[in-house]
Design a protein around this motif. Sequence first.
Motif, short mmCIF file in Angstrom:
data_model
loop_
_atom_site.label_atom_id
_atom_site.label_comp_id
_atom_site.label_asym_id
_atom_site.label_seq_id
_atom_site.Cartn_x
_atom_site.Cartn_y
_atom_site.Cartn_z
N PHE A 63 -4.94 27.18 74.13
CA PHE A 63 -6.22 26.44 73.99
C PHE A 63 -6.35 25.26 74.92
N VAL A 64 -5.59 25.25 75.99
CA VAL A 64 -5.68 24.10 76.89
C VAL A 64 -7.08 24.02 77.51
N ASP A 65 -7.58 25.18 77.92
CA ASP A 65 -8.91 25.21 78.52
C ASP A 65 -9.97 24.66 77.58
N GLN A 66 -9.88 25.15 76.33
CA GLN A 66 -10.87 24.73 75.36
C GLN A 66 -10.78 23.23 75.13
N THR A 67 -9.54 22.75 75.05
CA THR A 67 -9.37 21.31 74.84
C THR A 67 -10.02 20.53 75.96
N TYR A 68 -9.81 21.01 77.18
CA TYR A 68 -10.42 20.32 78.32
C TYR A 68 -11.93 20.32 78.20
N ASP A 69 -12.46 21.47 77.81
CA ASP A 69 -13.91 21.55 77.71
C ASP A 69 -14.43 20.51 76.74
N ILE A 70 -13.75 20.45 75.58
CA ILE A 70 -14.25 19.55 74.55
C ILE A 70 -13.99 18.09 74.93
N ALA A 71 -12.80 17.87 75.47
CA ALA A 71 -12.40 16.47 75.66
C ALA A 71 -12.86 15.90 76.99
N VAL A 72 -12.99 16.75 77.99
CA VAL A 72 -13.30 16.19 79.32
C VAL A 72 -14.63 16.71 79.86
N SER A 73 -14.72 18.01 80.06
CA SER A 73 -15.90 18.53 80.76
C SER A 73 -17.19 18.20 80.04
N ALA A 74 -17.22 18.55 78.75
CA ALA A 74 -18.48 18.36 78.02
C ALA A 74 -18.89 16.89 77.99
#
Lengths: 487, 100, 474, 659
Positions: D581-592
């Motif tokens: 879930f690293v990608d998802q974490t990035y999405d939630i925590a950084v990208s979004a």
Amino acid sequence: MIHLIIFIPLLFALIGLFLRGQARASISIFAALASFALTAVVWIAKIDTVYRTPWIPGAGIFYSVTFDGPSLLLALVATLMTSITLIYFSNRKDSQQAEGMYPLALAMLTGLLGIFAARDLILFYVFFEATLVPSLFMLGLYGRKNRVRALTKMALYTIFGGLLMLVSIIATKLYSNSPSFDFLELFGRTSQLDLETQTWLFLGFVAAFAVKLPLFPLHNWLPDFHAENHSSGVADVMGTLYKVGGYGLFRFALPLFPAAAQNLQWVFMFLAAFTALYGAWIAFSSKDFKRLLAYAGLSHMGLVALGMFSLNPIGMAGALFLLAFQGVYSSALFLIVGMLEERLNKDVQNEKTTSQALEIGHVRGLAASAPAFAGVALVLWFASIGVPGLAGFIGEFSVFLGAYQANPWATALAVSTVIASAAFALTAYQRTWLEETTTTIPELNARDWFVLVPILAVTVFFGVFSGSALKLLEPSVQAVAGLLGGK
Amino acid sequence: MVETQYYIALAAILFSIGAVGFLTRRSAIQMFLCVELMLNAANLALVAFSRAWGDLLAQSAVFIILTLAAAEVAIGLGIIVAIFKKRPTTNVDVLSSLKG
Amino acid sequence: MNFVAPDVNYYSMLPFITVLLTAVFATILPFYVSRKAIAGLSAVGLLVALAASIGLWNTNLSSFYGAYRSDNFALGFGIVLIVGALIAVISSVDVAKRGGTMQAEFFAILLYAVSGTMLLASAHDLIVLLIGFEVMSLGVYVLSSFQETAKSEEAGMKYFLLGGFASAILIFGIALVFGATGKFGLEAINTAVLSPEFKNSSIAAVGALFILIGFGFKVAMAPFHQWTPDVYTGAPTVVTQFMSVAVKAAAFAGFLHIFGLALQNVSGWQTPLQFLIALTLMIGNLAALRQSNLKRMLAYSSVAHAGYVGLAVLASPSQGFSSALYYLGIYTLMNAGAFAVLNVLSKDDDGLEIESLAGLGSSKPLLAATLTFFLLSLAGIPPLGGFIGKYLIFSAAASSGYYGLVILAALTSAVSLAYYLRPIGLMYFRPRVTVLPDFSGRSTRVLLVVCAAGVLILGLVPNAVYGLLELVKK
Amino acid sequence: MDFNHNLFALMPVLPLLGWLVLIVWGKNMKEPTPGILASSLVFLSFVLAVVGFVQVSPMKEPLLNTLRWDFLPMWVSDAKGVLVSKPLQFGFALDHLSSIMTLIITGIGFLIHVFAIGYMHGDKGFSRFFAYLNFFIAMMLILVLADSYPVLFIGWEGVGVASYLLIGFWYTDVKNSDAARKAFIVNRIGDAFLMLGMFLLFMTFHTLNIHEINSSFGSVVIPNVTTISTGIAFGSPPLELAALFLLLGAAGKSAQLPLSTWLPDAMAGPTPVSALIHAATMVTAGVYLVARSHGIFANAPGASSWVMWIGALTAVYGALSAIAQTDIKKILAYSTVSQLGYMFIAVGSGAYWVGIFHVATHAFFKALLFLSSGSVIHAVGGEQDVRQMGGLREKLPTTHIVSLIGTLAIAGIIPLAGFFSKDAILSSVFTSPFGGDFSGYAIWAIGLIVAFLTAGYMWRWYSLVFLGTYRGHAHPHESSSVMTVPLWILAALSVVGGFIGLPHFLGKNVNWLEGFLEEAAPNALGFHEIPLWGELILIALALAAAVGGILFSRWIIARDGVNSAGWIATRFGNASRKALFVDQTYDIAVSAPAKFISEQLELADTHGLDRGIGALANGTAEAGASLSVWQSGFVRAYAIAVLLGTAILVGYLALRSFA
């Protein structure tokens, strides 16, 4: 020679007013090229004498001009880009409808060259503000729907800052008991002033340059200026070249008031770093190409300011380099947008189709039909975001390197723009050129290449063999840095 | 001998009466008369000062000012008559279309 | 008792006498010749006076024991005044074309007023100065109400009543200054003030204040400016043109003389003047922002310009005099030029809605271009003359240490850009909506080009004139 | 011109020339020509690399090219404190370390070029592809030949650009474009840190020349770090921090945690690209950077231990994520992430030659595996899901054999290449001076676990592709010889590659690589000695882990079948497939959030701030309008203003005189 360089464009602009059509285009292009050629001669022959003659002797105002290192570099870029831009413009279908661009661009060129050459503060101010007029006319005559608003905004911002600078200029002479406004005479006297006086005078200068750079929060005129300008991009190029705030800082504000500059350094470094990041971050959400480029330019200018306020020779050299060459590749991106718009926009007169043509992602996958065009655009984008090997990198890296020596925290903030700028640039690029093809456009034609090849050549050449440009900057930077006791 | 300052005080009072009158009167002619009162206050002051300095210059100045006042009357009344002959009143407040 | 012949040097008064004589002729001749001829005569008279003024340059003649002096200051102002009057005369020719009835007396009265202004500029004595002041004012009162329209009448009435009121204050001030010093001569007053036995400083201060108010009224300084917009709007455009440049210039000449020569060492008026200037700058510029009528906008703009020139009164005479003169010279060209354009574009004396200028750039390129020139110069954009004028004024005030006011002036003049740019934007950047008349005759067109060229030349090579003006320094 | 000294500098020039030619004229060339042109230029570079290798082998000092020019403005204070301009030179240096790298890059690069001639057959962008490949090789060579950090940075970002172009090669697919963009942006995060590292180094050493910095430490003695650092440091001690910055920079390029997410997505590019860039060369640039900066890292124990830990965590992360992937290339991609972690462990331990050793061996077998996958994908008509494969052993005999070799090599089966390098890593971490009391052993244990996992998922990969029966619908056929010959060569290298770095216990001088790199990348000081039996035990354990992994994998597949339905549906399997879930974490925590803030800022800047300015302007204008109330038109009101003004001024005067 130097007067010829400065005033040839204006002279031919006036002549051009009496001509129509192709004749006007040819004579204008000739004037710009002549100016460029003469500037190149100055460069090659290393003419750096200061020409000085009284202008208003009673008030201690001199017509004092020279092209030394940084001025020469900027003048070369300005003349080159104006020539290229006018050539580009003469190829456009709608150039007949906007014929006024030629004399206006030439008038601006004279103003720009004057700004770079002036060594007298009042003379500098005169050129600085006078250049505004043709710029406003370009926007007003050929701009888009909300141009008058944009115009008023730009004029007010610029004049506000400019007049404060004028007050500062006057006060500088009075406080320093200088016989004239000549930089060489002021300089040395001003550094003897006490810190408080220096600070106020310095802030007066910075008011003008911060608007022109621009620096957050005085940047608000910039996006509107670019977004509302003629879609050909001619005015944008001239506007990009007109971002002379960084030069003003280097040439006048910093050496005149070293103590104030040192004292306020950290404030401005943070402001500059924030501007850089802010611009890049906003650009990510821009929906219009020209707004995007405006914010990208804002980001660049934040970096220029960062380098200048680093008071460090590396940072200042980088900032000047960046200032000069962003005039090439950032300008070129405006031309690319113009070429793109011309291909996509069926009806130039129609505001709606123009807006659509300039909208990011309105059409996609253009690289399929025009791969070379896409490639050129990509190279210029990469230059703009500071990819090494292209001219943008030399400036950006040196700015960071110098600024870090002075203020690591502010620089760390600014360095984050390399991430943000990659994000916005590649996203915008991808939305237009890549992805599934929705429309096809004609590939670059011979005349487009004629415009783009010199730009590419300069961008690549000075990205690798940057030495010749650096040589120009070195003595001045060394001198200013010596004054500022930079690290 | 009456001290100079009393003349000046009188002149000041006359001047103030003229000024207040100028503000409170609506009739153009009355307002104009108030201006004349103010002028004469000035004249009185000049005469008094002239005596105090022992210099007749100011006395002669008074004559010049009187002449100027007369010219002003001539022209002023001319203007007022020209304007108000078309109107039933000399109330200046009817002329207030220029504003903003 | 010896009879001493009065010290009269007719040479020194040559320009003044020329104008006065022309005025007399213009009064008599309308019975015999056409209006146009009178206009021509007036112009010729003014040109002769102009030549005489130039000829007298640097001769420093004087008359009446120094009460009337043709020094460079007076001549410089005289030239500006004559030029202002000339522009008005030339502009007035067009008025006939649009059906305006500009009677021949107009020229006579105008010339009398001009002679008053010249007297005002040359006077070195409070009484002479007052005579000039009144002659000028009386003439202009009549001119303001020259048209038989309600507006013109209202303008004349307002100007006359308030002007009389202000004159009374001014005269009272003169009386007080005399009371304090016992002198009418400007230099003599200063000497008296500086003498060790001077005791009446408070009376002098009150007198100075009253004179300040009187002149403040005439040059339209807030809060004594309120007549200006109304009178400028209501008066015939040509008269407004004349008032806004010549009357203002002459009033400033007297203003500078009194405060620069006579009262500079009296304390108490400087701070009030600063206050007035600050208020004037703000009110003039702010009020102009919202005006929709070009004539009224220019009226407010002239209030604002009074604020800028006021800075020169504050500055030391050595810089203030020449910079004020330079400024007023350019101001005469640019403001009178702007009014001239306004004059030929409007169908009556009510002025022009700014919106109706839309598209003028393409339909009437010359008028639009010259108006643009004048407006940009009024805004102080380099390299036009207005900038150099502003620079000199700012510089003069700054060297006397009034930095706060200079910064305020800088900021407000940035604001002024908003209203100066609007007409330009409309002329060039908007399509035409209203068809405006064009009453410009050939003479007016030449005039406009000359004014525009003057504005440009005074901006590019200011030294051609400014070098001469250096001689104005006292 | 000094031919001998500048010859090696031609190495990047040749492929760059190829790029230029292909970009300008490539469209007009018939199909194999661009490929042949590009390959032969790379081959020429390889020849130059060999020549350079021969030249540099006997030398102690790096070979510097003499053709240099000013590149970046730099000023340094001289002894008197006067600023002196000393621009940074654009120049190359060839030493033992870069020589090894050039051999790998040009050698493997050449093979992959050749392979691509077959693989890209019939593609519309054939010449463009080779242009990009050549560009990549040029940039990679600049990277390894640079004698200063900024020049290295040209190559560093240049390969990023090449990678961007190649990942998004088939750009009409949004997925590919997105992946390319992501790769570039994530790389740039690392690049930003690398830049910060350079700035700090310049602050500390007043130069950015790599060799000058390295030699300022002396070759043997660790100087007192604090004497080197002068000026205000960004945190402290500066050297540790600079090393950490470099580490983060390296992590970006080498897909280490937390910047690993771009690499698996990068598999969107054509398979030769995955082999060349995302397995063999570019991703090892981070390892190279650490080895190159050995002076700094050897003197920054804290940062070195961070390198090891990041490597270890990445190795586990990659291995865990690889387990349940279903895409033939994704498995290899996560495996690459994991193996890169291994290399980081090695360079973090201070045994820089070991890192480079693994770079080399990994380049052999991972390129081999990727090209084999390419061959498989080519054969099954573009299918990439391993569940749709199987039984390709008969249909693709060559591919099968080389794949098996590759699998065993990466698993670390003796005597294949992977065995030696992996063993060297494990033993170096065990004896590392940077391990402290606990880290060394812990990381060693992790390494062992990762070895076990590696063998497991690689065996799963091999079995699902080649064993059993074919589950797909295409008609697989073996690739042409232009593709198979490179496979054979790589397979051979995977077999023998390990012998350049034989373990110590076999004799003092049997380890050629360590000796070769003694000058260019000497080990950090302070490795513990372990007795021979200890070393043997370590080897045995490593081998056991590898064999155990394979057996465990066989058992699981035998138990659960191809789809491994039994446990892949478990929470663990799901997590593995989603790469923890690293990608998802990035999405939630950084990208979004970044995107959200950007949108809000854009709104605020175009409308909000504008409105603020507008309000100011309107306020000004309103003030003007309110003046019109005052301007009432009544003449007596104006008189009041005059009189009031007079009264106020007189009042002021009165007050002033009383005061």
